[in-house]
Design a protein around this motif. Structure first.
Motif, PDB file in Angstrom:
ATOM      1  N   GLU A 114       0.837  -1.206   0.000  1.00 56.77           N
ATOM      2  CA  GLU A 114       0.000   0.000   0.000  1.00 56.77           C
ATOM      3  C   GLU A 114       0.871   1.255   0.000  1.00 56.77           C
ATOM      4  O   GLU A 114       0.586   2.221  -0.716  1.00 56.77           O
ATOM      5  CB  GLU A 114      -0.931   0.002   1.215  1.00 56.77           C
ATOM      6  CG  GLU A 114      -2.064  -0.994   1.126  1.00 56.77           C
ATOM      7  CD  GLU A 114      -2.876  -1.085   2.410  1.00 56.77           C
ATOM      8  OE1 GLU A 114      -2.486  -0.486   3.433  1.00 56.77           O
ATOM      9  OE2 GLU A 114      -3.902  -1.781   2.381  1.00 56.77           O
ATOM     10  N   GLN A 118       1.096   4.150  -2.891  1.00 52.98           N
ATOM     11  CA  GLN A 118       0.887   5.548  -2.524  1.00 52.98           C
ATOM     12  C   GLN A 118       2.099   6.397  -2.920  1.00 52.98           C
ATOM     13  O   GLN A 118       1.957   7.507  -3.429  1.00 52.98           O
ATOM     14  CB  GLN A 118       0.628   5.652  -1.018  1.00 52.98           C
ATOM     15  CG  GLN A 118       0.186   7.017  -0.572  1.00 52.98           C
ATOM     16  CD  GLN A 118      -0.141   7.039   0.917  1.00 52.98           C
ATOM     17  OE1 GLN A 118       0.226   6.148   1.655  1.00 52.98           O
ATOM     18  NE2 GLN A 118      -0.835   8.093   1.322  1.00 52.98           N
ATOM     19  N   GLU A 121       1.967   7.007  -6.650  1.00 58.26           N
ATOM     20  CA  GLU A 121       0.988   8.060  -6.971  1.00 58.26           C
ATOM     21  C   GLU A 121       1.579   9.449  -6.690  1.00 58.26           C
ATOM     22  O   GLU A 121       1.489  10.349  -7.515  1.00 58.26           O
ATOM     23  CB  GLU A 121      -0.275   7.881  -6.126  1.00 58.26           C
ATOM     24  CG  GLU A 121      -1.146   6.720  -6.507  1.00 58.26           C
ATOM     25  CD  GLU A 121      -2.291   6.515  -5.520  1.00 58.26           C
ATOM     26  OE1 GLU A 121      -2.596   7.433  -4.715  1.00 58.26           O
ATOM     27  OE2 GLU A 121      -2.893   5.440  -5.556  1.00 58.26           O
TER      28      GLU A 121
END
Length: 169
Positions: A114, A118, A121
């Motif tokens: 995760e 992130q 991004e």
């Protein structure tokens, strides 16, 4: 034979065990039942001596077997200690593969993936102005692979939490 003896002679005979034994065992003064009882006593004594001899031989065998058993018992205890040590080594070597450890690694992997997605991004969004088609394509490819891995790990963890993982619990 004793009928014509005086009282002091009889008293002396009664007080001396050797004289009494000689009178009892003398063939002329022996009662007829005495040799029969002595014969059975002699037979019993011979049997007793034979049994005692046999027991002595069995005692030496027993001592030998006892010593052998004692050494085997000590050897067994040493082997048990070695086995417990090997088992402890095996348990520590296999501990990374225990269900608890595997679950912790899976939960950690979900969180790490995760965070990787992130970070992807954020790095793309913080990029310098406009991105080219090639850069966007690479980003999408890496982002899809990362998200796919994250979703698969999350699904595995959820299955584990629901008890749908066979053989682990």
């Amino acid at each position: 034979m004793m009928r014509d003896k005086s009282k002091p002679d009889l008293s002396h005979t009664l007080s001396t065990p050797a004289l009494q034994t000689a009178l009892i065992n003398a063939p002329s003064t022996t009662h007829p039942s005495l040799p029969e009882s002595q014969q059975s006593l002699h037979t019993s004594l011979q049997q007793n001596i034979a049994l005692a001899t046999h027991l002595l031989s069995l005692e030496s065998q027993l001592n030998t077997q006892r010593a052998t058993t004692q050494s085997q018992l000590l050897s067994l205890h040493a082997l048990e200690r070695q086995w417990r040590q090997k088992q402890a080594e095996m348990d520590s070597a296999l501990s990374p593969f225990s269900p608890k450890s595997l679950y912790q690694r899976l939960a950690q992997a979900v969180q790490e993936q995760e965070q990787v997605c992130q970070a992807l991004e954020e790095s793309f969004l913080e990029g310098e102005g406009r991105a080219g088609e090639r850069e966007v394509g690479e980003f999408l490819k890496r982002y899809r692979e990362g998200r796919k891995l994250m979703v698969l790990r999350r699904e595995r963890k959820e299955r584990w939490d629901e008890g749908r993982v066979g053989g682990w619990r």
